[in-house]
Write a protein that holds these residues in place. Structure first.
Motif, PDB file in Angstrom:
ATOM      1  N   ALA A 292     105.862  89.886  20.442  1.00 28.07           N
ATOM      2  CA  ALA A 292     105.978  91.031  19.533  1.00 28.07           C
ATOM      3  C   ALA A 292     106.690  92.189  20.210  1.00 28.07           C
ATOM      4  O   ALA A 292     107.577  92.815  19.617  1.00 28.07           O
ATOM      5  N   LEU A 293     106.335  92.484  21.445  1.00 31.88           N
ATOM      6  CA  LEU A 293     106.967  93.593  22.154  1.00 31.88           C
ATOM      7  C   LEU A 293     108.452  93.349  22.408  1.00 31.88           C
ATOM      8  O   LEU A 293     109.272  94.261  22.282  1.00 31.88           O
ATOM      9  N   VAL A 294     108.801  92.117  22.733  1.00 31.75           N
ATOM     10  CA  VAL A 294     110.220  91.783  22.945  1.00 31.75           C
ATOM     11  C   VAL A 294     110.996  91.914  21.638  1.00 31.75           C
ATOM     12  O   VAL A 294     112.088  92.501  21.607  1.00 31.75           O
ATOM     13  N   LEU A 295     110.439  91.388  20.558  1.00 34.01           N
ATOM     14  CA  LEU A 295     111.124  91.475  19.264  1.00 34.01           C
ATOM     15  C   LEU A 295     111.295  92.926  18.827  1.00 34.01           C
ATOM     16  O   LEU A 295     112.364  93.322  18.349  1.00 34.01           O
TER      17      LEU A 295
ATOM     18  N   LEU B 254     100.199  85.871  24.214  1.00 35.84           N
ATOM     19  CA  LEU B 254     101.569  85.409  23.968  1.00 35.84           C
ATOM     20  C   LEU B 254     102.132  86.123  22.742  1.00 35.84           C
ATOM     21  O   LEU B 254     103.299  86.536  22.746  1.00 35.84           O
ATOM     22  N   ALA B 255     101.309  86.289  21.719  1.00 42.55           N
ATOM     23  CA  ALA B 255     101.745  87.004  20.518  1.00 42.55           C
ATOM     24  C   ALA B 255     102.138  88.438  20.857  1.00 42.55           C
ATOM     25  O   ALA B 255     103.130  88.955  20.339  1.00 42.55           O
TER      26      ALA B 255
ATOM     27  N   ALA C 214     112.084  93.112  13.486  1.00 44.94           N
ATOM     28  CA  ALA C 214     111.051  94.136  13.364  1.00 44.94           C
ATOM     29  C   ALA C 214     109.870  93.622  12.540  1.00 44.94           C
ATOM     30  O   ALA C 214     108.704  93.837  12.909  1.00 44.94           O
ATOM     31  N   ILE C 215     110.146  92.929  11.456  1.00 40.60           N
ATOM     32  CA  ILE C 215     109.074  92.389  10.608  1.00 40.60           C
ATOM     33  C   ILE C 215     108.277  91.344  11.376  1.00 40.60           C
ATOM     34  O   ILE C 215     107.037  91.355  11.359  1.00 40.60           O
ATOM     35  N   LEU C 216     108.963  90.438  12.059  1.00 40.30           N
ATOM     36  CA  LEU C 216     108.262  89.424  12.851  1.00 40.30           C
ATOM     37  C   LEU C 216     107.465  90.055  13.988  1.00 40.30           C
ATOM     38  O   LEU C 216     106.338  89.637  14.281  1.00 40.30           O
TER      39      LEU C 216
END
Length: 65
Positions: free
Chosen positions: A40-43, A35-36, A15-17
């Protein structure tokens, strides 16, 4: 659908990443920003769901069960 296979610490780190990458997406102006956003959405999705499909395939569990 999927059995939870992620422990609390794993979910917090993801969640933090994810939030950090989401902030990066909003603040950078390069081709890498997309890409970020995807990462981010996957994490964030895996942190919220508590399950990671690659963990399931590899038989990895970071929860205490």
């Amino acid at each position: 659908m999927f059995d939870r296979n992620m422990g609390r610490t794993d979910r917090i780190i993801r969640a933090i990443l994810g939030l950090a990458l989401l902030i990066a997406f909003l603040s950078i102006a390069s081709a890498w920003k997309w890409l970020a956003l995807v990462v981010a959405l996957v994490l964030l999705a895996t942190a919220i769901a508590g399950t990671c499909p690659p963990y399931s395939l590899l038989g990895i569990r970071t929860d205490r069960r």
